[in-house]
Design a protein around this motif. Structure first.
Motif, PDB file in Angstrom:
ATOM      1  N   THR A   1       0.826  -1.205   0.000  1.00 13.62           N
ATOM      2  CA  THR A   1       0.000   0.000   0.000  1.00 13.62           C
ATOM      3  C   THR A   1       0.859   1.252   0.000  1.00 13.62           C
ATOM      4  N   THR A   2       1.977   1.216   0.714  1.00 12.56           N
ATOM      5  CA  THR A   2       2.889   2.360   0.696  1.00 12.56           C
ATOM      6  C   THR A   2       3.426   2.601  -0.709  1.00 12.56           C
ATOM      7  N   ALA A   3       3.814   1.527  -1.396  1.00  9.89           N
ATOM      8  CA  ALA A   3       4.315   1.656  -2.769  1.00  9.89           C
ATOM      9  C   ALA A   3       3.235   2.216  -3.691  1.00  9.89           C
ATOM     10  N   PHE A   4       2.013   1.715  -3.536  1.00  9.27           N
ATOM     11  CA  PHE A   4       0.913   2.225  -4.353  1.00  9.27           C
ATOM     12  C   PHE A   4       0.688   3.711  -4.113  1.00  9.27           C
ATOM     13  N   MET A   5       0.715   4.135  -2.855  1.00  8.87           N
ATOM     14  CA  MET A   5       0.458   5.532  -2.530  1.00  8.87           C
ATOM     15  C   MET A   5       1.547   6.449  -3.071  1.00  8.87           C
ATOM     16  N   LEU A   6       2.780   5.971  -3.120  1.00  7.01           N
ATOM     17  CA  LEU A   6       3.855   6.782  -3.707  1.00  7.01           C
ATOM     18  C   LEU A   6       3.582   7.028  -5.193  1.00  7.01           C
ATOM     19  N   VAL A   7       3.178   5.970  -5.892  1.00  6.35           N
ATOM     20  CA  VAL A   7       2.857   6.121  -7.316  1.00  6.35           C
ATOM     21  C   VAL A   7       1.639   7.032  -7.490  1.00  6.35           C
ATOM     22  N   TRP A   8       0.616   6.817  -6.672  1.00  6.41           N
ATOM     23  CA  TRP A   8      -0.593   7.636  -6.755  1.00  6.41           C
ATOM     24  C   TRP A   8      -0.287   9.104  -6.490  1.00  6.41           C
ATOM     25  N   ASN A   9       0.476   9.374  -5.428  1.00  8.92           N
ATOM     26  CA  ASN A   9       0.797  10.767  -5.098  1.00  8.92           C
ATOM     27  C   ASN A   9       1.574  11.446  -6.215  1.00  8.92           C
ATOM     28  N   TYR A  10       2.469  10.708  -6.835  1.00 14.08           N
ATOM     29  CA  TYR A  10       3.267  11.296  -7.916  1.00 14.08           C
ATOM     30  C   TYR A  10       2.410  11.583  -9.148  1.00 14.08           C
ATOM     31  N   LEU A  11       1.516  10.644  -9.485  1.00 18.08           N
ATOM     32  CA  LEU A  11       0.741  10.789 -10.719  1.00 18.08           C
ATOM     33  C   LEU A  11      -0.501  11.662 -10.566  1.00 18.08           C
ATOM     34  N   ILE A  12      -1.210  11.519  -9.453  1.00 16.16           N
ATOM     35  CA  ILE A  12      -2.538  12.111  -9.334  1.00 16.16           C
ATOM     36  C   ILE A  12      -2.594  13.367  -8.466  1.00 16.16           C
ATOM     37  N   THR A  13      -1.817  13.404  -7.374  1.00 22.09           N
ATOM     38  CA  THR A  13      -1.901  14.550  -6.456  1.00 22.09           C
ATOM     39  C   THR A  13      -1.743  15.897  -7.153  1.00 22.09           C
ATOM     40  N   PRO A  14      -0.801  16.079  -8.097  1.00 24.16           N
ATOM     41  CA  PRO A  14      -0.696  17.383  -8.768  1.00 24.16           C
ATOM     42  C   PRO A  14      -1.959  17.792  -9.513  1.00 24.16           C
ATOM     43  N   LEU A  15      -2.778  16.818  -9.950  1.00 22.97           N
ATOM     44  CA  LEU A  15      -3.954  17.125 -10.745  1.00 22.97           C
ATOM     45  C   LEU A  15      -5.058  17.778  -9.933  1.00 22.97           C
ATOM     46  N   TYR A  16      -5.222  17.359  -8.659  1.00 22.70           N
ATOM     47  CA  TYR A  16      -6.332  17.919  -7.890  1.00 22.70           C
ATOM     48  C   TYR A  16      -5.887  18.770  -6.697  1.00 22.70           C
ATOM     49  N   MET A  17      -4.572  18.831  -6.426  1.00 22.32           N
ATOM     50  CA  MET A  17      -4.088  19.693  -5.347  1.00 22.32           C
ATOM     51  C   MET A  17      -3.458  20.981  -5.876  1.00 22.32           C
ATOM     52  N   GLY A  18      -3.223  21.034  -7.203  1.00 24.14           N
ATOM     53  CA  GLY A  18      -2.613  22.231  -7.772  1.00 24.14           C
ATOM     54  C   GLY A  18      -1.163  22.414  -7.391  1.00 24.14           C
ATOM     55  N   ILE A  19      -0.489  21.328  -7.045  1.00 33.19           N
ATOM     56  CA  ILE A  19       0.929  21.378  -6.667  1.00 33.19           C
ATOM     57  C   ILE A  19       1.755  20.880  -7.857  1.00 33.19           C
ATOM     58  N   PRO A  20       2.822  21.586  -8.233  1.00 39.08           N
ATOM     59  CA  PRO A  20       3.651  21.130  -9.359  1.00 39.08           C
ATOM     60  C   PRO A  20       4.168  19.713  -9.129  1.00 39.08           C
ATOM     61  N   ARG A  21       4.216  18.920 -10.197  1.00 35.84           N
ATOM     62  CA  ARG A  21       4.680  17.534 -10.073  1.00 35.84           C
ATOM     63  C   ARG A  21       6.105  17.459  -9.550  1.00 35.84           C
ATOM     64  N   GLU A  22       6.929  18.452  -9.916  1.00 32.63           N
ATOM     65  CA  GLU A  22       8.315  18.470  -9.438  1.00 32.63           C
ATOM     66  C   GLU A  22       8.370  18.590  -7.920  1.00 32.63           C
ATOM     67  N   ALA A  23       7.448  19.385  -7.367  1.00 38.58           N
ATOM     68  CA  ALA A  23       7.405  19.546  -5.907  1.00 38.58           C
ATOM     69  C   ALA A  23       6.976  18.255  -5.231  1.00 38.58           C
ATOM     70  N   ILE A  24       5.999  17.571  -5.843  1.00 35.80           N
ATOM     71  CA  ILE A  24       5.554  16.287  -5.301  1.00 35.80           C
ATOM     72  C   ILE A  24       6.678  15.263  -5.368  1.00 35.80           C
TER      73      ILE A  24
END
Length: 226
Positions: free
Chosen positions: A125-148
């Motif tokens: 689950t930790t591995a999945f969340m790392l991939v999810w945060n990298y791919l999806i978090t910038p889309l709905y949090m408005g944070i640059p992917r580089e920062a994530i």
């Protein structure tokens, strides 16, 4: 025979519905009082619903854990601000955590299987969340992917390891009382295995307590160093 089997399945469905309601209630409480131990990432906060869903998987099986994961994620739509994307994330993360430990425990139904299942669930689950945060978090949090990307190892990795480590530890601590309660309520069949239960419960509690202490200490450490 068929009637008895139907009654058993009905009891399991009722238990699964109770697990889903409890998972939603815990998620609701965690949203009201968010526990975020990374001050710079306040949107990451602890959620204990996966404890309930994992218990459902360990007790009733992986199929029930999958169903409860989906039900809890759909119920969370009423209190979450992340919408459909958040619902998908909640469903997938809960399903991976609960179903992976339930599948392993189903194959190796003893204390070793429980420890291996919960440990694997934390890693997967930790591995999945790392991939999810990298791919999806910038889309709905408005944070640059580089920062994530820059926060994956120093922030997201320890957060998720601690979060799912706590959930796994709590599962070990409460599994036996929950099973005993369900047996007394007639949801699960009663068994006469006191000696085996004692031998398997003691190491589970010891490992659970140690893991919980380590995770809590780690949470305090990272909250002051990130």
């Amino acid at each position: 025979m068929q009637k008895t089997k139907r009654n058993e399945e009905l009891k399991k469905l009722v238990a699964a519905a109770v697990f889903a309601a409890l998972a939603f209630a815990i998620s609701w409480l965690c949203n009201i009082v968010p526990i975020a131990y990374i001050p710079t990432l306040s949107f990451l906060h602890y959620d204990g619903k996966d404890v309930v869903i994992a218990l459902c998987g360990l007790i009733l099986g992986p199929i029930y854990a999958l169903g409860v994961s989906l039900a809890a994620a759909l119920l969370e739509l009423s209190i979450s601000s992340t919408g459909f994307i958040g619902m998908v994330m909640n469903f997938l993360s809960s399903a991976i955590f609960a179903c992976s430990c339930a599948l392993i425990y189903k194959a190796v139904k003893n204390i070793k299987g429980a420890l291996l299942g919960l440990g694997s669930a934390v890693v997967l689950t930790t591995a999945f969340m790392l991939v999810w945060n990298y791919l999806i978090t910038p889309l709905y949090m408005g944070i640059p992917r580089e920062a994530i990307a820059a926060m994956l190892i120093p922030a997201f990795l320890p957060f998720n390891l601690i979060k799912y480590g706590i959930n796994a530890a709590v599962c070990l601590l409460v599994y036996k009382p929950v099973v005993n309660t369900l047996r007394q309520a007639g949801v699960l069949p009663k068994v006469n295995r006191e000696k085996f239960a004692l031998k398997s419960t003691v190491p589970a509690v010891c490992v659970g307590v140690c893991a919980l202490i380590i995770c809590v200490v780690a949470a305090f450490y990272f909250s002051g160093n990130i």
